[in-house]
Design a protein around this motif. Structure first.
Motif, PDB file in Angstrom:
ATOM      1  N   SER A 109       0.855  -1.187   0.000  1.00 54.75           N
ATOM      2  CA  SER A 109       0.000   0.000   0.000  1.00 54.75           C
ATOM      3  C   SER A 109       0.889   1.234   0.000  1.00 54.75           C
ATOM      4  CB  SER A 109      -0.895  -0.007   1.232  1.00 54.75           C
ATOM      5  OG  SER A 109      -0.105  -0.040   2.395  1.00 54.75           O
ATOM      6  N   CYS A 110       0.371   2.342  -0.507  1.00 56.91           N
ATOM      7  CA  CYS A 110       1.148   3.582  -0.566  1.00 56.91           C
ATOM      8  C   CYS A 110       0.520   4.601   0.375  1.00 56.91           C
ATOM      9  CB  CYS A 110       1.168   4.102  -1.997  1.00 56.91           C
ATOM     10  SG  CYS A 110       2.227   5.545  -2.175  1.00 56.91           S
ATOM     11  N   PRO A 111       1.349   5.363   1.114  1.00 53.37           N
ATOM     12  CA  PRO A 111       0.801   6.320   2.085  1.00 53.37           C
ATOM     13  C   PRO A 111       0.056   7.496   1.451  1.00 53.37           C
ATOM     14  CG  PRO A 111       3.182   6.518   1.948  1.00 53.37           C
ATOM     15  CD  PRO A 111       2.813   5.311   1.139  1.00 53.37           C
ATOM     16  N   CYS A 112       0.141   7.677   0.146  1.00 53.16           N
ATOM     17  CA  CYS A 112      -0.464   8.862  -0.468  1.00 53.16           C
ATOM     18  C   CYS A 112      -1.987   8.832  -0.411  1.00 53.16           C
ATOM     19  CB  CYS A 112       0.006   9.044  -1.907  1.00 53.16           C
ATOM     20  SG  CYS A 112      -0.658   7.837  -3.069  1.00 53.16           S
ATOM     21  N   ASN A 113      -2.558   7.658  -0.269  1.00 53.96           N
ATOM     22  CA  ASN A 113      -4.007   7.537  -0.295  1.00 53.96           C
ATOM     23  C   ASN A 113      -4.392   6.202   0.345  1.00 53.96           C
ATOM     24  OD1 ASN A 113      -6.816   7.545  -1.237  1.00 53.96           O
ATOM     25  ND2 ASN A 113      -6.064   9.135  -2.618  1.00 53.96           N
ATOM     26  N   THR A 114      -5.520   6.179   1.066  1.00 58.22           N
ATOM     27  CA  THR A 114      -5.898   4.952   1.775  1.00 58.22           C
ATOM     28  C   THR A 114      -5.927   3.719   0.880  1.00 58.22           C
ATOM     29  OG1 THR A 114      -7.865   6.310   2.050  1.00 58.22           O
ATOM     30  CG2 THR A 114      -7.240   4.885   3.897  1.00 58.22           C
ATOM     31  N   ASP A 115      -6.416   3.881  -0.334  1.00 60.07           N
ATOM     32  CA  ASP A 115      -6.542   2.701  -1.188  1.00 60.07           C
ATOM     33  C   ASP A 115      -5.446   2.603  -2.239  1.00 60.07           C
ATOM     34  OD1 ASP A 115      -8.832   1.586  -0.007  1.00 60.07           O
ATOM     35  OD2 ASP A 115     -10.058   3.123  -0.972  1.00 60.07           O
ATOM     36  N   ALA A 116      -4.482   3.512  -2.189  1.00 60.11           N
ATOM     37  CA  ALA A 116      -3.433   3.484  -3.207  1.00 60.11           C
ATOM     38  C   ALA A 116      -2.524   2.276  -2.998  1.00 60.11           C
ATOM     39  CB  ALA A 116      -2.612   4.765  -3.152  1.00 60.11           C
ATOM     40  N   VAL A 117      -2.059   1.724  -4.079  1.00 59.27           N
ATOM     41  CA  VAL A 117      -1.156   0.573  -3.999  1.00 59.27           C
ATOM     42  C   VAL A 117       0.050   0.805  -4.895  1.00 59.27           C
ATOM     43  CG1 VAL A 117      -2.891  -1.173  -3.447  1.00 59.27           C
ATOM     44  CG2 VAL A 117      -2.421  -0.633  -5.840  1.00 59.27           C
ATOM     45  N   THR A 118       1.142   0.134  -4.557  1.00 59.19           N
ATOM     46  CA  THR A 118       2.267   0.103  -5.476  1.00 59.19           C
ATOM     47  C   THR A 118       2.212  -1.227  -6.213  1.00 59.19           C
ATOM     48  OG1 THR A 118       3.654  -0.724  -3.715  1.00 59.19           O
ATOM     49  CG2 THR A 118       3.757   1.616  -4.131  1.00 59.19           C
ATOM     50  N   VAL A 119       2.343  -1.144  -7.519  1.00 55.13           N
ATOM     51  CA  VAL A 119       2.309  -2.356  -8.334  1.00 55.13           C
ATOM     52  C   VAL A 119       3.713  -2.659  -8.841  1.00 55.13           C
ATOM     53  CG1 VAL A 119      -0.095  -2.083  -9.035  1.00 55.13           C
ATOM     54  CG2 VAL A 119       1.723  -1.042 -10.416  1.00 55.13           C
ATOM     55  N   MET A 120       3.913  -3.902  -9.247  1.00 57.04           N
ATOM     56  CA  MET A 120       5.252  -4.340  -9.636  1.00 57.04           C
ATOM     57  C   MET A 120       5.332  -4.694 -11.115  1.00 57.04           C
ATOM     58  SD  MET A 120       6.413  -6.921  -6.649  1.00 57.04           S
ATOM     59  CE  MET A 120       4.826  -7.743  -6.541  1.00 57.04           C
ATOM     60  N   PHE A 135       5.864   0.831  -8.433  1.00 57.76           N
ATOM     61  CA  PHE A 135       5.454   2.227  -8.517  1.00 57.76           C
ATOM     62  C   PHE A 135       4.006   2.349  -8.085  1.00 57.76           C
ATOM     63  CE2 PHE A 135       3.278   1.449 -12.574  1.00 57.76           C
ATOM     64  CZ  PHE A 135       4.018   0.385 -13.089  1.00 57.76           C
ATOM     65  N   CYS A 136       3.676   3.545  -7.577  1.00 57.94           N
ATOM     66  CA  CYS A 136       2.318   3.800  -7.084  1.00 57.94           C
ATOM     67  C   CYS A 136       1.350   3.914  -8.258  1.00 57.94           C
ATOM     68  CB  CYS A 136       2.317   5.084  -6.273  1.00 57.94           C
ATOM     69  SG  CYS A 136       0.695   5.514  -5.621  1.00 57.94           S
ATOM     70  N   ASN A 137       0.096   3.532  -8.016  1.00 53.16           N
ATOM     71  CA  ASN A 137      -0.899   3.613  -9.096  1.00 53.16           C
ATOM     72  C   ASN A 137      -1.604   4.976  -9.156  1.00 53.16           C
ATOM     73  OD1 ASN A 137      -2.500   3.304  -6.805  1.00 53.16           O
ATOM     74  ND2 ASN A 137      -3.924   1.891  -7.765  1.00 53.16           N
ATOM     75  N   VAL A 138      -1.046   5.963  -8.423  1.00 44.06           N
ATOM     76  CA  VAL A 138      -1.545   7.333  -8.519  1.00 44.06           C
ATOM     77  C   VAL A 138      -0.435   8.164  -9.182  1.00 44.06           C
ATOM     78  CG1 VAL A 138      -2.359   9.346  -7.221  1.00 44.06           C
ATOM     79  CG2 VAL A 138      -2.918   7.038  -6.417  1.00 44.06           C
ATOM     80  N   LEU A 139      -0.712   8.735 -10.344  1.00 41.33           N
ATOM     81  CA  LEU A 139       0.347   9.388 -11.123  1.00 41.33           C
ATOM     82  C   LEU A 139       0.927  10.614 -10.438  1.00 41.33           C
ATOM     83  CD1 LEU A 139      -1.241   9.098 -14.658  1.00 41.33           C
ATOM     84  CD2 LEU A 139       0.798   7.915 -13.843  1.00 41.33           C
ATOM     85  N   SER A 140       0.131  11.304  -9.625  1.00 43.57           N
ATOM     86  CA  SER A 140       0.639  12.516  -8.974  1.00 43.57           C
ATOM     87  C   SER A 140       1.468  12.202  -7.731  1.00 43.57           C
ATOM     88  CB  SER A 140      -0.528  13.437  -8.594  1.00 43.57           C
ATOM     89  OG  SER A 140      -1.397  12.768  -7.708  1.00 43.57           O
ATOM     90  N   CYS A 141       1.534  10.947  -7.321  1.00 41.35           N
ATOM     91  CA  CYS A 141       2.285  10.541  -6.128  1.00 41.35           C
ATOM     92  C   CYS A 141       3.783  10.464  -6.444  1.00 41.35           C
ATOM     93  CB  CYS A 141       1.788   9.171  -5.670  1.00 41.35           C
ATOM     94  SG  CYS A 141       2.771   8.458  -4.339  1.00 41.35           S
TER      95      CYS A 141
END
Ligand SMILES: [Zn+2]
Ligand SMILES: [Zn+2]
Length: 160
Positions: A109-120, A135-141
């Motif tokens: 999980s990524c701290p930028c958002n509750t449901d954000a994840v890092t994918v491989m 990398f995170c699945n939120v482009l602005s992160c």
């Protein structure tokens, strides 16, 4: 800052990365192959981002809709290019292989958002989360720039 290694859903917690830490001594690491869970190379010679062949993935989001995204293949570089469709930079996108449609595996999980994840994306055509980039699945992160999954796993293990 202690904290649990995994979040409530059992995903590895990924810390916010600081890409400035290397202070000018940075050696640019460019990936020339990364693989989906089914072993397809995601690097496309047809699309350059930051001057190098980019990682091309399919995206899908409620706001963004479906499209195609090219991510910089340079470690720590968060440049990207939307090839098809419109990607909302603040949305958590579902990312998948453009060749077979398989969703990219989730590292944590990524701290930028509750449901954000890092994918491989794997460095070899084998599914080894220690030999992958994430990398995170939120482009602005800031974590949307590629980082080595192995470093995160070691970091987290060092903490426990
Ligand atoms: Zn694939
Ligand atoms: Zn993030």
């Amino acid at each position: 800052m202690p904290g649990k290694m995994f979040d409530d859903r059992g995903r590895l917690k990924i810390p916010e990365m600081n890409h400035e830490r290397t202070e000018g001594k940075e050696i640019e690491v460019v990936l020339n192959a990364v693989y989906c869970p089914e072993g397809h190379n995601l690097i496309s010679l047809d699309h350059l981002v930051s001057g190098y062949p980019a990682i091309v993935v399919k995206f899908s989001g409620r706001k963004s809709g479906d499209g195609l995204l090219a991510l910089s293949a340079i470690l720590g570089n968060s440049a990207y290019d939307v090839l098809e469709g419109e990607a909302n930079p603040d949305e958590m996108l579902d990312l998948s292989c453009p060749h077979c449609g398989t969703p990219l595996d989730v590292l944590g999980s990524c701290p930028c958002n509750t449901d954000a994840v890092t994918v491989m994306a794997y460095l070899y055509p084998v599914k080894d989360p220690r030999q992958a980039i994430a990398f995170c699945n939120v482009l602005s992160c800031p974590n949307s720039a590629l980082f080595r999954s192995g470093e995160i796993i070691r970091l987290e293990q060092g903490r426990t």
